[in-house]
Enzyme design. Structure first.
Site, PDB file in Angstrom:
ATOM      1  N   ARG A  79       0.828  -1.210   0.000  1.00 23.86           N
ATOM      2  CA  ARG A  79       0.000   0.000   0.000  1.00 23.86           C
ATOM      3  C   ARG A  79       0.861   1.257   0.000  1.00 23.86           C
ATOM      4  O   ARG A  79       0.395   2.338  -0.318  1.00 23.86           O
ATOM      5  CB  ARG A  79      -0.878   0.020   1.240  1.00 23.86           C
ATOM      6  CG  ARG A  79      -1.983  -1.001   1.201  1.00 23.86           C
ATOM      7  CD  ARG A  79      -2.981  -0.719   2.314  1.00 23.86           C
ATOM      8  NE  ARG A  79      -4.007  -1.738   2.323  1.00 23.86           N
ATOM      9  CZ  ARG A  79      -4.195  -2.593   3.314  1.00 23.86           C
ATOM     10  NH1 ARG A  79      -3.447  -2.549   4.378  1.00 23.86           N
ATOM     11  NH2 ARG A  79      -5.168  -3.476   3.247  1.00 23.86           N
ATOM     12  N   LYS A  82      12.344 -27.594   6.344  1.00 22.83           N
ATOM     13  CA  LYS A  82      13.626 -27.773   7.038  1.00 22.83           C
ATOM     14  C   LYS A  82      14.262 -29.100   6.614  1.00 22.83           C
ATOM     15  O   LYS A  82      13.584 -30.114   6.520  1.00 22.83           O
ATOM     16  CB  LYS A  82      13.436 -27.735   8.562  1.00 22.83           C
ATOM     17  CG  LYS A  82      13.066 -26.337   9.075  1.00 22.83           C
ATOM     18  CD  LYS A  82      13.072 -26.282  10.575  1.00 22.83           C
ATOM     19  CE  LYS A  82      12.438 -24.995  11.086  1.00 22.83           C
ATOM     20  NZ  LYS A  82      13.340 -23.863  11.190  1.00 22.83           N
ATOM     21  N   GLU A  92      12.629 -22.262  22.485  1.00 24.31           N
ATOM     22  CA  GLU A  92      13.146 -20.999  21.942  1.00 24.31           C
ATOM     23  C   GLU A  92      13.620 -20.133  23.091  1.00 24.31           C
ATOM     24  O   GLU A  92      13.011 -20.133  24.168  1.00 24.31           O
ATOM     25  CB  GLU A  92      12.031 -20.252  21.211  1.00 24.31           C
ATOM     26  CG  GLU A  92      11.589 -20.917  19.948  1.00 24.31           C
ATOM     27  CD  GLU A  92      10.601 -20.033  19.208  1.00 24.31           C
ATOM     28  OE1 GLU A  92      11.041 -19.198  18.415  1.00 24.31           O
ATOM     29  OE2 GLU A  92       9.395 -20.150  19.472  1.00 24.31           O
ATOM     30  N   ASP A 147       0.212 -21.229  17.885  1.00 26.05           N
ATOM     31  CA  ASP A 147       1.406 -20.700  17.218  1.00 26.05           C
ATOM     32  C   ASP A 147       2.354 -21.827  16.808  1.00 26.05           C
ATOM     33  O   ASP A 147       2.985 -21.751  15.754  1.00 26.05           O
ATOM     34  CB  ASP A 147       2.127 -19.734  18.165  1.00 26.05           C
ATOM     35  CG  ASP A 147       3.327 -19.073  17.506  1.00 26.05           C
ATOM     36  OD1 ASP A 147       3.175 -18.584  16.369  1.00 26.05           O
ATOM     37  OD2 ASP A 147       4.416 -19.041  18.113  1.00 26.05           O
ATOM     38  N   HIS A 189       3.538 -26.694  13.395  1.00 27.17           N
ATOM     39  CA  HIS A 189       4.875 -27.294  13.289  1.00 27.17           C
ATOM     40  C   HIS A 189       4.998 -28.620  14.050  1.00 27.17           C
ATOM     41  O   HIS A 189       5.535 -29.591  13.551  1.00 27.17           O
ATOM     42  CB  HIS A 189       5.953 -26.335  13.813  1.00 27.17           C
ATOM     43  CG  HIS A 189       5.839 -24.943  13.264  1.00 27.17           C
ATOM     44  ND1 HIS A 189       5.483 -24.702  11.966  1.00 27.17           N
ATOM     45  CD2 HIS A 189       6.043 -23.717  13.822  1.00 27.17           C
ATOM     46  CE1 HIS A 189       5.471 -23.396  11.751  1.00 27.17           C
ATOM     47  NE2 HIS A 189       5.802 -22.771  12.864  1.00 27.17           N
ATOM     48  N   LYS A 233      17.821 -22.555  22.165  1.00 26.61           N
ATOM     49  CA  LYS A 233      17.055 -22.614  20.923  1.00 26.61           C
ATOM     50  C   LYS A 233      17.355 -23.976  20.305  1.00 26.61           C
ATOM     51  O   LYS A 233      18.493 -24.250  19.888  1.00 26.61           O
ATOM     52  CB  LYS A 233      17.509 -21.498  19.981  1.00 26.61           C
ATOM     53  CG  LYS A 233      17.046 -21.638  18.542  1.00 26.61           C
ATOM     54  CD  LYS A 233      15.595 -21.261  18.354  1.00 26.61           C
ATOM     55  CE  LYS A 233      15.135 -21.448  16.905  1.00 26.61           C
ATOM     56  NZ  LYS A 233      13.691 -21.403  16.741  1.00 26.61           N
TER      57      LYS A 233
HETATM   58  C1  BG6 Z   1       6.717 -19.427  13.803  1.00 30.11           C
HETATM   59  C2  BG6 Z   1       6.081 -18.936  15.064  1.00 30.11           C
HETATM   60  O1  BG6 Z   1       5.798 -20.126  13.018  1.00 30.11           O
HETATM   61  O2  BG6 Z   1       7.807 -20.280  14.132  1.00 30.11           O
HETATM   62  C3  BG6 Z   1       7.096 -18.218  15.941  1.00 30.11           C
HETATM   63  O3  BG6 Z   1       5.024 -18.048  14.743  1.00 30.11           O
HETATM   64  C4  BG6 Z   1       8.299 -19.094  16.193  1.00 30.11           C
HETATM   65  O4  BG6 Z   1       6.516 -17.816  17.172  1.00 30.11           O
HETATM   66  C5  BG6 Z   1       8.836 -19.642  14.883  1.00 30.11           C
HETATM   67  O5  BG6 Z   1       9.277 -18.295  16.839  1.00 30.11           O
HETATM   68  C6  BG6 Z   1       9.902 -20.675  15.123  1.00 30.11           C
HETATM   69  O6  BG6 Z   1      10.495 -20.995  13.898  1.00 30.11           O
HETATM   70  P1  BG6 Z   1      11.993 -21.510  13.822  1.00 30.11           P
HETATM   71  O7  BG6 Z   1      12.188 -21.855  12.396  1.00 30.11           O
HETATM   72  O8  BG6 Z   1      12.860 -20.380  14.297  1.00 30.11           O
HETATM   73  O9  BG6 Z   1      12.076 -22.664  14.759  1.00 30.11           O
END
Ligand code: BG6
Length: 490
Positions: free
Chosen positions: A48, A189, A223, A242, A247, A348
């Protein structure tokens, strides 16, 4: 990944957004310099904002410089940048308004001899999926006659079962399922793609891949970050929607599914959906013995979730879940699938642990008392690889048995900035390989499962915050494991 020979226009709705800057343009740039895209692959970013193409290109250059640091190469950039153009366009227009876009894309198409192939990538809020797809259809921009037009959508697809069903129904008049590529970036991945190769390519694993030999399976995804600037999004999703709904269930389905009869996308997805369909939570009398939710509180170096921007100061939204799930079928009868996912944790890391049963009668051999269960650990990120724990004699005169680790590291510590998953997803969408994308029924059953969890936790009042940012999560998470099980620690 081979070169894709398909000519196409890649149209990004949400061209000025964060995802485009951080992931899509860097991914396309990498594909271009690795010569994986056709010569006639053109990018049109839509937004936009009142930008010119020149200004937009400048902005993207800054993003790429930030992304690639010292490896930035001006010559590569100059080759890539001429493929990008920017169109100021308000995608909330009515069908009539889409004429502008149609004309613009037709012009680009003609100038570059592309022949109508398009990918429309919707990097926009989910509320815009429906109007955009319906307007594209209404302007006949999704005809798929002598050429192809595909739509890629980011998550979340719906916010619960009902809204996901409505959305799917409302767009199904405009687009066929086979042309809709619902993204779950985890499926791009490397190590997640490797799950099938490990399972079905090794005669030492597949025959043992069942309740007779497997004690438990753990899926752990932690994370270190908090919700950062995404407070309002996270308030509407929390960890269940989320991470778990998409995932984690995708990883689980690849681990638990039956071998597909071929590697064709629909065969793989048929098996995945059966696994998701068979999921159940078994919480007996006390839900907290099966599902532990958590929310991070402040630490000396980080604010608590409730103090994050755009988060309610009394929020009841969980940032952590640990749970025990079961798959109701012959293969997995009685095997707990332990899941642990959260933000504000010490590391992480994403990994899947397959713990095999101990041998029967082993305790009659005193020397074998040291043995640990065999364990296969699939490391998804940041290190990629597999690790197999077996028992063997310790070298020396005495007969002592100890566990040894066979460790295969494919890649260590890829940067969190990696765009590899997006590169793969874009290429596979160009190639029309839908196995890396979520089919509607997979999604429908995932939402159903999330609803059953929501139903179960209604009766329990989790007290938040219940863990300090940067620590292991609520201590109650240890209690949901069966007495002889432990969370895996590397
Ligand atoms: C996203 C989520 O789909 O995946 C995030 O919305 C999360 O909250 C992220 O941090 C994690 O992805 P990755 O690839 O860093 O493990």
């Amino acid at each position: 990944m081979n070169i894709s020979n398909e000519n196409a226009i890649f149209v990004i709705f949400g061209g000025t957004g964060d995802l485009t800057k951080r992931k899509l343009i860097p991914a396309l740039y990498n594909l271009e310099i690795e010569k994986k895209l056709s010569e006639k692959f053109i990018i049109v970013a839509i937004g936009r904002r009142d930008y010119t193409t020149e200004f937009y290109r400048k902005q993207m250059k800054e993003a790429i410089i930030e992304f690639s640091g010292d490896t930035f190469n001006e010559k590569d950039w100059n080759k890539f940048v001429i493929k990008i153009s920017y169109l100021r366009f308000d995608f909330s227009h009515t069908c009539e308004g889409y004429t502008i876009l149609d004309k613009y894309l037709s012009k680009i198409d003609k100038e570059n001899g592309i022949n109508g192939n398009r990918i429309y990538y919707l990097a926009v809020p989910p509320s815009s999926f429906e109007p955009i797809i319906n307007n594209l259809h209404c302007r006949k921009m999704l005809l798929n006659k002598d050429n192809w037009q595909r739509v890629m959508v980011e998550k979340p697809f719906g916010s619960n079962l009902k809204s996901a069903r409505e959305l799917n129904e409302n767009i199904s008049k405009s687009i066929k399922e086979k042309n809709l590529f619902r993204i779950d970036h985890y499926l791009g991945k490397e190590m997640i793609q490797n799950i099938m190769a490990i399972r079905f390519g090794n005669s030492i694993f597949e025959p043992l891949w069942n309740h007779q030999y497997i004690e438990n399976i753990q899926i752990i995804s932690s994370e270190t970050i908090g919700v950062k600037s995404r407070g309002s999004y996270y308030e509407a999703t929390g960890v269940l929607k989320d991470m778990l709904q998409n995932h984690i269930l995708q990883m689980l389905s690849l681990i638990a599914m039956e071998p597909p009869i071929s590697l064709l996308p629909e065969e793989i997805r048929d098996e995945k959906v059966k696994a998701i369909k068979s999921l159940r939570i078994d919480h007996g009398e006390k839900v907290e013995d099966t599902i532990v939710l958590g929310q991070y509180g402040e630490s000396p170096s980080h604010i608590g979730y409730r103090d994050e921007d755009n988060v309610n100061s009394k929020s009841k939204v969980p940032t952590f879940i640990a749970m025990k799930a079961y798959i109701d079928n012959f293969r997995w009868s009685g095997v707990p699938f332990y899941i642990k996912v959260g933000k504000g944790l010490p590391e992480k890391e994403t990994k899947i642990i397959i713990q095999f049963k101990k041998l029967p009668g082993i305790n009659h051999y005193e020397e074998f008392n040291n043995t640990k269960p065999n364990m296969l650990v699939i490391r998804i990120q940041p290190n990629e690889g597999i690790y197999f724990q077996i028992n063997a004699k310790t070298p020396g005169n005495e007969f002592k048995v100890n566990s040894v680790e066979m460790d295969y590291c494919q890649k260590s510590a890829i940067s969190s900035n990696s765009t590899a998953a997006y590169e793969r997803l874009i290429i596979e969408a160009i190639r029309n390989n839908s196995s890396l994308f979520t089919r509607w029924d997979e999604l429908e059953y995932s939402w159903k499962y999330i609803e059953s969890i929501e139903q179960a936790i209604k009766s329990y009042n989790y007290q938040y915050p219940n863990y300090v940012f940067g620590t292991e999560g609520p201590t109650m998470a240890d209690k949901l494991l069966e007495s002889n099980h432990k969370w895996y620690k590397s």
